[in-house]
Design a protein around this motif. Structure first.
Motif, PDB file in Angstrom:
ATOM      1  N   ASP A  36       3.336  -9.562   5.855  1.00  0.00           N
ATOM      2  CA  ASP A  36       3.744  -8.349   6.061  1.00  0.00           C
ATOM      3  C   ASP A  36       5.095  -7.770   5.378  1.00  0.00           C
ATOM      4  N   PHE A  37       5.996  -8.754   4.949  1.00  0.00           N
ATOM      5  CA  PHE A  37       7.108  -8.327   4.429  1.00  0.00           C
ATOM      6  C   PHE A  37       6.602  -8.253   2.788  1.00  0.00           C
ATOM      7  N   ILE A  38       5.723  -8.755   2.356  1.00  0.00           N
ATOM      8  CA  ILE A  38       5.309  -8.330   1.227  1.00  0.00           C
ATOM      9  C   ILE A  38       4.955  -7.144   0.899  1.00  0.00           C
ATOM     10  N   ALA A  39       4.053  -6.941   2.025  1.00  0.00           N
ATOM     11  CA  ALA A  39       3.565  -5.406   2.218  1.00  0.00           C
ATOM     12  C   ALA A  39       4.528  -4.362   2.120  1.00  0.00           C
ATOM     13  N   ALA A  40       5.672  -4.755   2.763  1.00  0.00           N
ATOM     14  CA  ALA A  40       6.801  -3.763   3.170  1.00  0.00           C
ATOM     15  C   ALA A  40       7.543  -3.591   1.643  1.00  0.00           C
ATOM     16  N   GLY A  41       7.418  -4.815   0.770  1.00  0.00           N
ATOM     17  CA  GLY A  41       7.901  -4.516  -0.448  1.00  0.00           C
ATOM     18  C   GLY A  41       7.250  -3.593  -1.388  1.00  0.00           C
ATOM     19  N   ARG A  42       5.756  -3.894  -1.206  1.00  0.00           N
ATOM     20  CA  ARG A  42       5.085  -2.918  -1.979  1.00  0.00           C
ATOM     21  C   ARG A  42       5.286  -1.505  -1.537  1.00  0.00           C
ATOM     22  N   CYS A  43       5.362  -1.291  -0.296  1.00  0.00           N
ATOM     23  CA  CYS A  43       5.790   0.145   0.024  1.00  0.00           C
ATOM     24  C   CYS A  43       7.211   0.710  -0.449  1.00  0.00           C
ATOM     25  N   MET A  44       8.082  -0.412  -0.404  1.00  0.00           N
ATOM     26  CA  MET A  44       9.386   0.169  -0.985  1.00  0.00           C
ATOM     27  C   MET A  44       9.342   0.472  -2.371  1.00  0.00           C
ATOM     28  N   GLN A  45       8.436  -0.468  -3.152  1.00  0.00           N
ATOM     29  CA  GLN A  45       8.450  -0.179  -4.673  1.00  0.00           C
ATOM     30  C   GLN A  45       7.962   1.092  -4.966  1.00  0.00           C
TER      31      GLN A  45
END
Ligand code: FMN
Length: 346
Positions: A252-261
């Motif tokens: 889920d934090f990887i997913a958040a990182g994708r959204c951030m980027q």
């Protein structure tokens, strides 16, 4: 078989991603037409990286870059997480997509801008920042100046704490790169010039990196003054994007990182600048989970209260804040950029 030069270009685009203190906590393996991403939490800040969340956020940004770069090359990229032992992600490339991605040029242009911004942002810029999110991830865009100021003032308790607690002071100064040569070589670390601090303050940093001297400046009130001055810079933002996860699995934090980027590249594409404000989120998580005697009871209480301000202002509700990104029109160009080492292929 996909051309190895194409894979190399995808990797080079990937590593332009942001990471905490430019730690670049990743390496790669190539397995046929698959790129395997390995992440290394031990390369990140040992305090501000609870459950390796910062490492996973950075890895998400890396993967987002790689997916966009693959599309730019006319390839489809299917990504699976934690599928095999030791692998963080496996990206399988195949021929398919039409060539090109509108955010590809933003990968090389994106950078952290820690200077003051102009307020406010117009409606069309705000619309561009409202990106599609991933599963178990949501975002809120804070645009009201009073709310931005509350977040700005609460967030800078991180800076005050980093200059007040010996361990955090040590870790902050350890992460700094002082010379152009070190930065140009792509050494992991935060190049001092990217702090956008005035030259005399950068000079003073060379003095206060020594803890006994820092203690003298502490008595003179430097940590509070530094926090106050940064709060003004943060309050100049046109918007703050707050990202939340609705579950707290590593993926889920990887997913958040994708959204951030995605948000950050969209901002770059629109000519806007951005800076993550992650310190207090992760400092508060550390304080909640540990009984670190070096951080006194009163400071712990202030950290909890500041974190509550973030939660209330961004309407975190029952979710978990993963990241805040302040965004705006830069008053001046960034004076320097953090460089990268080439992709490490094992
Ligand atoms: C998880 C994460 C947390 C970060 N936290 C902060 C932060 O609190 N403050 C800040 O100024 N930059 C923060 N950054 C930005 C990094 O310091 C920056 O990406 C790195 O130094 C590389 O520079 P670049 O973004 O200009 O390429 C963070 C980045 C990531 C991925």
């Amino acid at each position: 078989m996909i051309d190895r030069d194409v894979i190399s270009r995808i990797l080079h685009a990937g590593v332009q991603a942001p990471s905490g203190d430019n730690s670049q906590p990743w390496s790669f393996k190539i397995d046929g037409d698959a790129i395997i991403v390995l992440c290394h939490p031990q390369m990140d800040h040992p305090v501000l990286n609870v459950d390796a969340r910062g490492t996973y956020l950075a890895t998400g940004a890396l993967i987002e870059n790689m997916v966009i770069a693959a599309r730019h090359e006319g390839l489809d990229a299917s990504v699976r997480y934690f599928e095999r032992d030791g692998e963080t992600a496996r990206m399988v490339l195949s021929y398919g997509s039409e060539k090109g991605h509108h955010l590809y040029p933003a990968i090389a242009n994106r950078h952290t801008h820690r200077g003051a911004y102009e307020t406010p942002l117009d409606a069309s810029s705000l619309e561009l920042l409202t990106v599609e999110t991933e599963e178990h991830c949501r975002m809120t865009l804070i645009t009201k100046p009073a709310a931005i100021r509350r977040i700005a003032e609460a967030s800078t308790l991180m800076e005050e704490t980093a200059l007040s607690i010996k361990k955090l002071h040590y870790l902050f100064f350890k992460s700094l790169l002082w010379s152009v040569r070190e930065n140009e070589s792509g050494t992991p670390g935060l190049f001092i010039k990217t702090t956008e601090l005035p030259a005399p303050v950068q000079g003073m940093f060379r003095v206060i990196r020594h803890w006994p001297l820092m203690r003298i400046f502490h008595v003179l009130g430097l940590p509070k003054a530094a926090a106050k001055s940064n709060a003004e810079v943060y309050a100049s933002s046109g918007a703050i994007a707050a990202l939340f996860v609705t579950r707290t699995e590593p993926q889920d934090f990887i997913a958040a990182g994708r959204c951030m980027q995605r948000i950050w590249l969209s901002a770059t594409h629109a000519g806007l600048s951005a800076q993550p404000l992650a310190g207090l989120i992760y400092l508060a998580e550390y304080v909640a989970r540990t009984d670190d005697q070096e951080i006194g009871a009163e400071l712990k209480q202030r950290i909890r209260a500041a974190r509550k301000v973030l939660s209330d202002t961004t309407e975190e509700r029952g979710d978990t804040m993963a990241m805040m990104l302040r965004i705006g029109i830069p008053k001046q160009h960034a004076s320097s950029r953090s460089k990268r080492r080439p992709p490490v292929i094992l």
